[in-house]
Design an enzyme around this catalytic site. Structure first.
Site, PDB file in Angstrom:
ATOM      1  N   GLY A 182      11.311  -3.132   3.111  1.00  0.00           N
ATOM      2  CA  GLY A 182      11.896  -2.036   3.893  1.00  0.00           C
ATOM      3  C   GLY A 182      11.738  -0.673   3.238  1.00  0.00           C
ATOM      4  O   GLY A 182      12.556   0.217   3.429  1.00  0.00           O
ATOM      5  N   ASP A 200      -2.309  -0.650   7.561  1.00  0.00           N
ATOM      6  CA  ASP A 200      -1.676  -1.449   6.507  1.00  0.00           C
ATOM      7  C   ASP A 200      -2.456  -2.733   6.218  1.00  0.00           C
ATOM      8  O   ASP A 200      -2.690  -3.097   5.062  1.00  0.00           O
ATOM      9  CB  ASP A 200      -0.235  -1.805   6.897  1.00  0.00           C
ATOM     10  N   SER A 258       4.620  -1.502   3.072  1.00  0.00           N
ATOM     11  CA  SER A 258       3.893  -2.569   3.777  1.00  0.00           C
ATOM     12  C   SER A 258       4.079  -3.957   3.195  1.00  0.00           C
ATOM     13  O   SER A 258       3.115  -4.706   3.003  1.00  0.00           O
ATOM     14  CB  SER A 258       2.403  -2.259   3.826  1.00  0.00           C
ATOM     15  N   SER A 259       5.325  -4.304   2.953  1.00  0.00           N
ATOM     16  CA  SER A 259       5.589  -5.681   2.526  1.00  0.00           C
ATOM     17  C   SER A 259       5.180  -6.656   3.631  1.00  0.00           C
ATOM     18  O   SER A 259       4.744  -7.770   3.345  1.00  0.00           O
ATOM     19  CB  SER A 259       7.064  -5.855   2.171  1.00  0.00           C
ATOM     20  N   GLY A 273       8.639   1.037   3.298  1.00  0.00           N
ATOM     21  CA  GLY A 273       7.440   1.702   3.800  1.00  0.00           C
ATOM     22  C   GLY A 273       6.222   1.442   2.932  1.00  0.00           C
ATOM     23  O   GLY A 273       5.276   2.214   2.948  1.00  0.00           O
ATOM     24  N   ARG A 298       0.837  -1.212   0.000  1.00  0.00           N
ATOM     25  CA  ARG A 298       0.000   0.000   0.000  1.00  0.00           C
ATOM     26  C   ARG A 298       0.865   1.253   0.000  1.00  0.00           C
ATOM     27  O   ARG A 298       2.052   1.232   0.375  1.00  0.00           O
ATOM     28  CB  ARG A 298      -0.934   0.023   1.201  1.00  0.00           C
ATOM     29  N   ASP A 324      -3.360   6.449  12.636  1.00  0.00           N
ATOM     30  CA  ASP A 324      -4.196   5.243  12.847  1.00  0.00           C
ATOM     31  C   ASP A 324      -4.213   4.806  14.309  1.00  0.00           C
ATOM     32  O   ASP A 324      -5.248   4.436  14.836  1.00  0.00           O
ATOM     33  CB  ASP A 324      -3.835   4.095  11.882  1.00  0.00           C
TER      34      ASP A 324
HETATM   35  C1  GLA Z   1       3.479   2.017   9.830  1.00  0.00           C
HETATM   36  C2  GLA Z   1       2.410   1.286  10.644  1.00  0.00           C
HETATM   37  C3  GLA Z   1       1.020   1.862  10.374  1.00  0.00           C
HETATM   38  C4  GLA Z   1       1.013   3.391  10.523  1.00  0.00           C
HETATM   39  C5  GLA Z   1       2.173   4.003   9.741  1.00  0.00           C
HETATM   40  C6  GLA Z   1       2.288   5.476   9.971  1.00  0.00           C
HETATM   41  O1  GLA Z   1       3.288   1.754   8.474  1.00  0.00           O
HETATM   42  O2  GLA Z   1       2.398  -0.080  10.314  1.00  0.00           O
HETATM   43  O3  GLA Z   1       0.076   1.268  11.233  1.00  0.00           O
HETATM   44  O4  GLA Z   1       1.052   3.751  11.867  1.00  0.00           O
HETATM   45  O5  GLA Z   1       3.414   3.402  10.072  1.00  0.00           O
HETATM   46  O6  GLA Z   1       1.181   6.141   9.469  1.00  0.00           O
END
Ligand code: GLA
Length: 397
Positions: free
Chosen positions: A134, A184, A138-139, A136, A31, A40
């Site tokens: 790594g 995520d 969301s792997s 950011g 994502r 969140d």
């Molecule tokens: C990471 C966390 C999420 C969120 C983001 C920051 O991706 O997994 O839950 O807190 O940081 O927005």
């Protein structure tokens, strides 16, 4: 690579390794968060979209032959094509943490199904992913949600999407030691093609905000600085937010107002004050940005993205020089050059920026960002474009 191409590749590799086609193929996306960062876990709003990068699992039950399946009928054996590494997980007893490290995301989800009373079958699994690690994007959520989707297919039972996302979040908390929020896993489960997801992290209400304008593109700029969120920064931010809420006398910063925060400023550590200022402002920006997307008001959405970045950089202090450089380069290109807005995305300290741009200018913008980033940082940036993608799917069952 399209999802179908990726699934075909996974299928072929599975067949090559095990001499038969997979019975199941599932996928879950990574994502990018357009706006609403670190809100969140403060019961606020987020506005992410699923991206066209996926973690695919191709699987079957092990063959009955005793020399097959690497140790009998109670093991989930997962081969990761990226590291060419296999994890063996014994599922006849409660699953616990183990090696290799990445297998803990899978283990945590299996344990979550066990806690629900499900009997987990032995499986041979091939894991094939295009979600950059790594960065950011969301792997880890993609891996968790893909595992949950495979288990649903293998036990022939679907679980409620909200419960599924929460189960995956719990896996991350308990097996990866990362106290993440719900964004995520929710977007990886629920993403919808050509839509952003406006998620109220308190009520868990969802609204799909259409974003199919062919004139607009979402650019993802990877700084290629690895972000590592399992360190102390993320939990420290969470605690600071809780402290601020306590001083303000509210259950969470979702209930706080900018005016109340100003009133309480004298009673608050200045760092805690700044953390709270980011969260309160960011929740508001996210709601406004969703309105902007609904109205195709890209100029407004872009301005909110820049404001979000400044707040994350100065008040929340989760940016880094490389992320700041990308945003400054994008801002210098400006609307005339096709950039509406840009900000760091995800947890921070590296990883990616997200930019909202004119589709016709994607190539020119990408060239400019890459060249200027190289000049300023002495590093290669990687740029992707993605339409908002669908969430987890079963491709073959
Ligand atoms: C990471 C966390 C999420 C969120 C983001 C920051 O991706 O997994 O839950 O807190 O940081 O927005």
């Amino acid at each position: 690579m399209t999802l179908n191409e990726l699934a075909d590749q996974a299928s072929q590799r599975f067949a090559k390794a095990s001499g038969r086609p997979p019975r199941w193929i599932v996928a879950a996306p990574g994502r990018v968060n357009v706006i609403g960062e670190h809100t969140d876990y403060n019961d606020g709003f987020v506005l992410p979209m699923a991206i066209e990068f996926y973690t695919v699992m191709a699987a079957d039950v092990p063959l009955a032959a005793p020399d097959h399946g690497g140790g009998g009928s109670s093991i989930i054996s997962i081969n990761d094509t990226l590291f060419n590494e296999t994890a063996q997980i014994e599922v006849s007893q409660p699953v616990i943490r183990g090696e290799p490290k990445w297998s803990n995301y899978v283990r945590g989800v299996i344990a979550g199904f066990q806690w629900r009373g499900e009997k987990i079958p032995a499986l041979d699994v091939l894991l094939h992913s295009t979600v950059p690690l790594g960065s950011g994007l969301s792997s880890s959520a993609a891996l968790e949600v893909s595992t949950a989707t495979l288990l649903e297919a293998a036990i022939g039972k679907k679980i409620d999407p909200v419960e599924k996302a929460l189960l995956c979040q719990k896996a991350e908390h308990q097996f990866a030691g990362m106290p993440c929020g719900i964004m995520d896993q929710f977007i990886s489960v629920m993403g919808r093609k050509d839509h952003l997801l406006l998620l109220d992290c308190r009520s868990r209400q969802t609204e799909f905000v259409p974003m199919s304008d062919p004139g607009i593109a979402v650019l993802i700029v990877n700084t290629n600085v690895k972000h590592e969120l399992t360190g102390s920064e993320y939990p420290t931010r969470r605690r600071q937010c809780e402290t601020a809420a306590k001083i303000l006398g509210v259950p969470s910063l979702r209930d706080a107002t900018a005016a109340a925060l100003e009133d309480a400023r004298g009673r608050m550590d200045p760092v805690v004050y700044r953390r709270a200022r980011h969260i309160i402002g960011e929740i508001e920006r996210t709601v406004h940005a969703a309105e902007g997307v609904r109205a195709s008001n890209w100029l407004t959405v872009g301005q909110l993205m820049y404001a979000s970045h400044r707040s994350l950089r100065d008040d929340y202090q989760v940016s880094c020089p490389e992320l700041d450089a990308v945003v400054e380069i994008a801002e210098a290109i400006g609307v005339e050059g096709g950039v509406y807005g840009c900000r760091m995305t995800g947890g921070g300290f590296g990883g990616c920026c997200v930019a909202l741009v004119k589709a016709e200018s994607v190539e020119a913008i990408s060239k400019k960002i890459t060249a200027d980033y190289q000049k300023r940082i002495g590093k290669e940036a990687t740029i992707f474009v993605s339409r908002p993608a669908a969430g987890a799917t079963v491709i073959k069952a």
